[in-house]
Design a protein around this motif. Structure first.
Motif, short mmCIF file in Angstrom:
data_model
loop_
_atom_site.label_atom_id
_atom_site.label_comp_id
_atom_site.label_asym_id
_atom_site.label_seq_id
_atom_site.Cartn_x
_atom_site.Cartn_y
_atom_site.Cartn_z
N VAL A 170 -28.98 30.64 -5.72
CA VAL A 170 -29.23 29.51 -5.23
C VAL A 170 -28.17 28.12 -5.15
CG1 VAL A 170 -28.24 27.24 -7.24
CG2 VAL A 170 -30.00 29.49 -8.19
N LYS A 171 -26.80 28.86 -5.23
CA LYS A 171 -25.35 28.46 -4.28
C LYS A 171 -25.67 28.16 -2.55
CE LYS A 171 -20.20 28.42 -3.71
NZ LYS A 171 -19.12 29.94 -4.10
N GLY A 172 -26.28 29.34 -2.27
CA GLY A 172 -26.08 29.26 -0.59
C GLY A 172 -27.20 27.73 -0.60
N LEU A 173 -28.41 27.72 -1.48
CA LEU A 173 -29.54 26.75 -0.73
C LEU A 173 -28.90 25.45 -1.24
CD1 LEU A 173 -32.78 28.27 -2.34
CD2 LEU A 173 -31.84 28.48 0.04
N MET A 174 -28.02 25.45 -2.14
CA MET A 174 -27.71 23.60 -2.45
C MET A 174 -26.42 23.68 -1.46
SD MET A 174 -28.53 22.51 -5.15
CE MET A 174 -27.83 21.74 -6.21
N THR A 175 -26.31 24.52 -0.63
CA THR A 175 -24.93 23.99 0.51
C THR A 175 -25.97 23.84 1.67
OG1 THR A 175 -23.29 26.62 -0.53
CG2 THR A 175 -23.13 25.25 2.40
N LEU A 176 -26.81 24.31 1.71
CA LEU A 176 -27.47 24.38 2.78
C LEU A 176 -28.13 22.61 2.71
CD1 LEU A 176 -29.04 24.82 5.43
CD2 LEU A 176 -31.00 25.75 4.09
N PHE A 177 -28.81 22.40 1.35
CA PHE A 177 -29.40 20.76 1.46
C PHE A 177 -27.81 20.34 1.55
CE2 PHE A 177 -32.93 22.96 -2.02
CZ PHE A 177 -33.29 23.65 -0.36
N ALA A 178 -26.84 20.02 1.03
CA ALA A 178 -25.55 19.20 1.01
C ALA A 178 -25.41 19.00 2.32
CB ALA A 178 -24.66 19.65 0.37
N ARG A 179 -25.61 20.17 3.57
CA ARG A 179 -25.39 19.92 5.03
C ARG A 179 -25.78 19.06 5.27
NH1 ARG A 179 -24.16 26.07 6.41
NH2 ARG A 179 -21.97 26.67 5.36
N ARG A 180 -27.03 18.69 4.85
CA ARG A 180 -28.01 17.32 5.56
C ARG A 180 -27.45 16.39 5.50
NH1 ARG A 180 -32.19 20.58 7.54
NH2 ARG A 180 -33.80 19.22 7.65
N ASN A 226 -24.65 25.57 16.58
CA ASN A 226 -23.69 24.08 16.46
C ASN A 226 -24.37 23.94 17.40
OD1 ASN A 226 -22.48 24.98 13.66
ND2 ASN A 226 -20.87 25.43 14.77
N ARG A 227 -24.80 24.30 18.88
CA ARG A 227 -25.43 24.05 19.68
C ARG A 227 -25.98 23.15 20.11
NH1 ARG A 227 -25.21 28.50 24.36
NH2 ARG A 227 -23.38 29.22 22.67
N TYR A 228 -27.14 23.19 18.82
CA TYR A 228 -28.27 22.82 18.97
C TYR A 228 -28.63 21.85 17.86
CZ TYR A 228 -29.62 25.00 23.16
OH TYR A 228 -29.21 25.51 24.68
N SER A 229 -27.51 21.53 17.01
CA SER A 229 -27.57 20.89 15.78
C SER A 229 -28.30 21.70 14.67
CB SER A 229 -27.96 19.55 16.31
OG SER A 229 -26.50 19.24 17.55
N ILE A 230 -28.89 22.81 15.06
CA ILE A 230 -29.25 23.35 14.08
C ILE A 230 -28.56 23.95 11.99
CG2 ILE A 230 -30.60 25.59 12.89
CD1 ILE A 230 -31.60 24.98 16.12
N ASP A 231 -28.99 23.23 11.40
CA ASP A 231 -28.34 23.54 9.82
C ASP A 231 -28.34 25.34 9.25
OD1 ASP A 231 -27.35 20.70 9.07
OD2 ASP A 231 -29.43 20.61 8.40
N SER A 232 -27.35 25.79 9.08
CA SER A 232 -27.67 27.14 8.61
C SER A 232 -26.57 27.34 7.23
CB SER A 232 -27.24 28.43 10.45
OG SER A 232 -25.95 28.55 10.12
N VAL A 233 -27.27 28.38 6.96
CA VAL A 233 -26.61 29.51 5.55
C VAL A 233 -27.19 30.76 5.34
CG1 VAL A 233 -28.10 29.57 4.22
CG2 VAL A 233 -25.91 29.08 3.40
N ASP A 234 -25.98 31.55 4.95
CA ASP A 234 -25.90 33.32 5.12
C ASP A 234 -25.94 33.15 3.64
OD1 ASP A 234 -25.40 32.77 8.12
OD2 ASP A 234 -22.80 33.59 7.42
N ILE A 235 -27.01 34.20 3.10
CA ILE A 235 -27.00 34.28 1.98
C ILE A 235 -26.72 36.20 2.37
CG2 ILE A 235 -28.51 33.60 -0.20
CD1 ILE A 235 -29.33 31.60 0.99
N SER A 236 -25.86 36.57 0.51
CA SER A 236 -26.76 37.49 0.80
C SER A 236 -27.39 38.59 -0.45
CB SER A 236 -24.61 38.47 0.06
OG SER A 236 -24.82 40.14 -0.32
#
Length: 298
Positions: free
Chosen positions: A288-298, A272-282
């Motif tokens: 698919v849901k995880g990647l869609m979440t990552l794309f949506a954050r942008r 967060n400090r360096y404004s880097i988008d991230s997602v945790d995927i198990s």
């Protein structure tokens, strides 16, 4: 050489399966999402024109304005072609998996989806494989055969080292790719101190200042909390150290879960400090849901 021929056939089969599954996903779901999320991040200077009401004053070209004694603004256009670099963690901890696949298998599949999405948008894709050193760098190119080569390496590459050094990978990216790129760091992010503090802040800060970095943190559910299954013999796949753990002890389970949660929070704060988008995927979930979440954050 029957065994080597069998192993090559088996690898081709694996790569082909991943291609069929992920290419369809890229066409149906991700290409549009990828385009909206990552296109438009790079803007190239196109021309200057006279200032019009409503133009952003931050785009004023003061040199031209002074020379012509009339306000002029710089016009930018979206850079249509991006360079995508997949930074893939191939350290020994990636071979762990207690559900339907290992972390390394999941990383390969996600790398394939991102690659096919990039190719559909006419972008170049490169790959950096790392452990506690940079193991291999595949320079960015286009084309299906290039992508299949990347997927094969992600699936089957045998690392020379077993540890993880994310700083080393980030420094290599900063030095190797001069023009701004879109980089995906695919890793279990297990590069922390005994207190759970990330060891790669300085390198991340420099790389994030030059490139557009997203982090995809791959984990196995058993890494977050230990089930009560009695006395268990465990081995650290990277250091090789052995230990016996009494998983029936509520204190042991609680301390482990607390340390893990603390490490995850420190990692989130750093990104967060360096404004880097991230997602945790198990490894147990649908990515698919995880990647869609990552794309949506942008």
């Amino acid at each position: 050489m029957p065994s080597s021929s069998h192993s090559a056939t088996s690898l081709l089969g694996k790569v082909r399966k991943i291609e069929i599954r992920t290419k369809a996903l890229s066409h149906q779901i991700f290409a549009g999402e990828y385009h909206s999320a990552f296109k438009g991040r790079g803007m190239a200077f196109s021309e200057v024109r006279e200032y019009q009401w409503g133009d952003d004053v931050r785009n004023m070209d003061w040199n031209v304005t002074a020379r012509l004694r009339s306000p002029y603004v710089k016009v930018f256009e979206e850079e249509r072609e991006l360079t995508v670099v997949l930074m893939v963690d191939v350290s020994r901890s990636g071979m762990f998996g207690t559900s339907c696949q290992t972390k390394r298998d999941l990383i390969a599949e996600i790398a394939a989806v991102l690659s096919f999405s990039a190719i559909l948008n006419n972008d170049k894709v490169g790959c950096l494989l790392f452990s506690d050193k940079v193991e291999k760098f595949i320079p960015p190119k286009k084309g299906r055969s290039h992508l299949l080569h990347i997927i094969s390496e992600v699936l089957e590459y045998e690392p020379q080292s077993s540890g993880t050094d994310i700083s080393e990978a980030l420094r290599y990216l900063t030095n190797a790719i001069k023009k701004k790129c879109t980089a995906f760091l695919l890793s279990d992010m297990m590069d922390v101190s005994k207190t759970g503090e990330p060891l790669y802040e300085e390198a991340l800060k420099i790389a994030a200042g030059r490139h557009d970095i997203s982090v995809i943190d791959i984990y196995d559910p058993r890494e977050k909390e230990i089930p009560a299954v009695g006395l268990v013999h465990v081995r650290d796949s990277e250091s090789g150290k052995d230990a016996w753990i009494n998983t029936d002890s509520a204190r042991v389970r609680s301390e482990y879960a607390r340390w893990n949660a603390g490490a995850a929070e420190q990692r989130r704060n750093l990104l967060n400090r360096y404004s880097i988008d991230s997602v945790d995927i198990s490894t147990a979930d649908d990515y698919v849901k995880g990647l869609m979440t990552l794309f949506a954050r942008r």
